[in-house]
Design a protein around this motif. Structure first.
Motif, short mmCIF file in Angstrom:
data_model
loop_
_atom_site.label_atom_id
_atom_site.label_comp_id
_atom_site.label_asym_id
_atom_site.label_seq_id
_atom_site.Cartn_x
_atom_site.Cartn_y
_atom_site.Cartn_z
N HIS A 1 0.83 -1.21 0.00
CA HIS A 1 0.00 0.00 0.00
C HIS A 1 0.87 1.26 0.00
O HIS A 1 0.35 2.37 0.15
CB HIS A 1 -0.95 0.01 1.20
CG HIS A 1 -0.26 0.11 2.53
ND1 HIS A 1 0.23 -0.99 3.19
CD2 HIS A 1 0.03 1.18 3.31
CE1 HIS A 1 0.78 -0.61 4.32
NE2 HIS A 1 0.68 0.70 4.42
N CYS A 2 2.19 1.08 -0.18
CA CYS A 2 3.11 2.22 -0.22
C CYS A 2 3.95 2.18 -1.50
O CYS A 2 4.37 1.11 -1.95
CB CYS A 2 4.04 2.22 0.99
SG CYS A 2 3.21 2.48 2.56
N MET A 3 4.21 3.36 -2.05
CA MET A 3 5.07 3.49 -3.21
C MET A 3 6.07 4.61 -2.94
O MET A 3 5.68 5.73 -2.61
CB MET A 3 4.25 3.82 -4.47
CG MET A 3 5.10 3.99 -5.73
SD MET A 3 4.10 4.27 -7.23
CE MET A 3 3.52 5.95 -6.94
N GLU A 4 7.36 4.30 -3.07
CA GLU A 4 8.41 5.29 -2.84
C GLU A 4 8.85 5.91 -4.16
O GLU A 4 9.01 5.22 -5.16
CB GLU A 4 9.61 4.65 -2.15
CG GLU A 4 9.34 4.23 -0.72
CD GLU A 4 10.61 3.78 -0.01
OE1 GLU A 4 11.70 3.91 -0.61
OE2 GLU A 4 10.51 3.31 1.13
N ILE A 5 9.05 7.23 -4.12
CA ILE A 5 9.55 7.96 -5.29
C ILE A 5 10.87 8.60 -4.88
O ILE A 5 10.91 9.46 -3.99
CB ILE A 5 8.56 9.06 -5.73
CG1 ILE A 5 7.17 8.44 -5.97
CG2 ILE A 5 9.05 9.76 -6.99
CD1 ILE A 5 6.08 9.48 -6.19
N ARG A 6 11.96 8.15 -5.50
CA ARG A 6 13.30 8.63 -5.13
C ARG A 6 13.85 9.53 -6.23
O ARG A 6 13.77 9.21 -7.41
CB ARG A 6 14.24 7.45 -4.90
CG ARG A 6 13.80 6.53 -3.77
CD ARG A 6 14.71 5.33 -3.62
NE ARG A 6 14.23 4.41 -2.60
CZ ARG A 6 14.81 3.24 -2.33
NH1 ARG A 6 15.89 2.86 -3.02
NH2 ARG A 6 14.30 2.45 -1.39
N SER A 7 14.42 10.63 -5.79
CA SER A 7 14.99 11.58 -6.75
C SER A 7 16.32 11.04 -7.27
O SER A 7 17.19 10.64 -6.49
CB SER A 7 15.22 12.94 -6.08
OG SER A 7 15.90 13.82 -6.96
N THR A 8 16.45 11.02 -8.59
CA THR A 8 17.71 10.56 -9.19
C THR A 8 18.74 11.68 -9.23
O THR A 8 19.94 11.43 -9.39
CB THR A 8 17.45 10.05 -10.62
OG1 THR A 8 16.80 11.08 -11.38
CG2 THR A 8 16.58 8.81 -10.60
N ARG A 9 18.29 12.93 -9.07
CA ARG A 9 19.21 14.07 -9.11
C ARG A 9 19.68 14.48 -7.73
O ARG A 9 20.78 14.98 -7.56
CB ARG A 9 18.53 15.26 -9.80
CG ARG A 9 18.18 15.01 -11.26
CD ARG A 9 17.53 16.23 -11.87
NE ARG A 9 16.32 16.63 -11.12
CZ ARG A 9 15.66 17.76 -11.36
NH1 ARG A 9 16.09 18.61 -12.29
NH2 ARG A 9 14.58 18.05 -10.66
N GLN A 10 18.82 14.29 -6.71
CA GLN A 10 19.16 14.70 -5.35
C GLN A 10 19.04 13.48 -4.42
O GLN A 10 17.97 13.19 -3.90
CB GLN A 10 18.20 15.81 -4.87
CG GLN A 10 18.24 17.08 -5.69
CD GLN A 10 19.56 17.83 -5.49
OE1 GLN A 10 20.25 17.66 -4.47
NE2 GLN A 10 19.93 18.65 -6.47
#
Length: 286
Positions: free
Chosen positions: A203-212
């Protein structure tokens, strides 16, 4: 004895012999006719039984087809079912009322959710009307990691509401499937940005920054069931950023991000809002 007398007796004997043969042929004909009639009856009976068997097979195939259609339409698959009836003794004041207590047990599943139900139905019949009420309901559901379902099952038991149980479970499973497919879609579309630590069923989705590095957003997507059995999604946004970045956020963009995300959901809808958020956070403007 003269010749005329002998000839007369010979003719009488011949007539008697012919009469015997006629009677024998008649009896044989009657027997043959009886046998033929019996054969016709047997053939007719066999034919009727065969037609009845074909009708039963046709009805069985029709029921199987309907069962398959309803299972696909509703998502429910009933595996086991049993029923018992008890005649309930009535008081003298209710001597004109017939009461029958039916005890039902069934088990099945709706996609990944399995359930077992036990419930009692009291049927009451008078000269004027016939009615029935559910007097007891017990629900067991698996898997148990869905806390929403555990609370919902308890409410359905208290209300003894079978219709609400089946209706709400159907929509709950539909939302679970939609969430799973949506997470899978974004993982395939943005494999370097989207992470599902517990798989697509999470029920969770992580969005990780590729630039920071160190900058993360977490989408928490829960499916809730209210007191009336209405099913609806609830999405929240959590932020994970370094402490130093929080100090530099003079416009409080990070702090107000959850509220902004909810506004975005109201305007664009779930999929478009998630896609916009991922592209904005990852710097992918294509």
């Amino acid at each position: 004895m003269d010749s005329e007398t002998r000839e007369l007796r010979a003719l009488e004997a011949e007539v008697a012999a012919l009469q015997r043969e006629c009677r024998m042929l008649q009896n044989a004909g009657e027997k043959a006719s009886g046998a033929w009639k019996s054969f016709q009856k047997i053939s007719q009976s066999d034919s009727e039984e065969w037609e009845s068997l074909k009708d039963l097979r046709s009805q069985l195939e029709h029921l199987r087809s309907e069962h398959s259609f309803l299972s696909k339409l509703t998502g429910f698959n009933i595996r086991n079912y049993s029923k018992m009836e008890d005649i309930v003794n009535t008081e003298e004041t209710e001597k004109d009322t017939k009461k029958v207590l039916q005890k039902h047990r069934l088990s099945g599943n709706c996609n990944m959710v399995t359930f077992q139900l036990e419930f009692e139905v009291l049927e009451m019949e008078t000269k004027e009307k016939k009615s029935s009420i559910i007097t007891d309901l017990s629900i067991i559901m698996e898997p148990t990691e869905y806390s929403e379902l555990s609370e919902f099952a308890s409410r359905a038991e208290e209300k003894r509401d079978l219709l609400m149980f089946f209706r709400s479970l159907h929509f709950f499973v539909e939302w679970c499937e939609y969430r799973e497919n949506t997470f899978k879609h974004f993982k395939e579309k943005y494999p370097d940005t989207v992470y599902l630590l517990e798989g697509t069923c999470s029920h969770c989705m992580e969005i990780r920054s590729t630039r920071q590095p160190g900058f993360e957003l977490v989408i928490v997507w829960k499916i809730q069931i209210d007191e009336e059995g209405m099913v609806f999604p609830k999405l929240d946004l959590l932020t994970k950023v370094p402490e130093r970045a929080l100090g530099l956020d003079k416009n409080r963009v990070i702090e107000t991000a959850p509220l902004s995300f909810r506004s975005l959901l109201g305007v664009l809808g779930i999929e478009a809002a998630l896609d916009s958020l991922i592209r904005l956070f990852s710097g992918d403007n294509n």
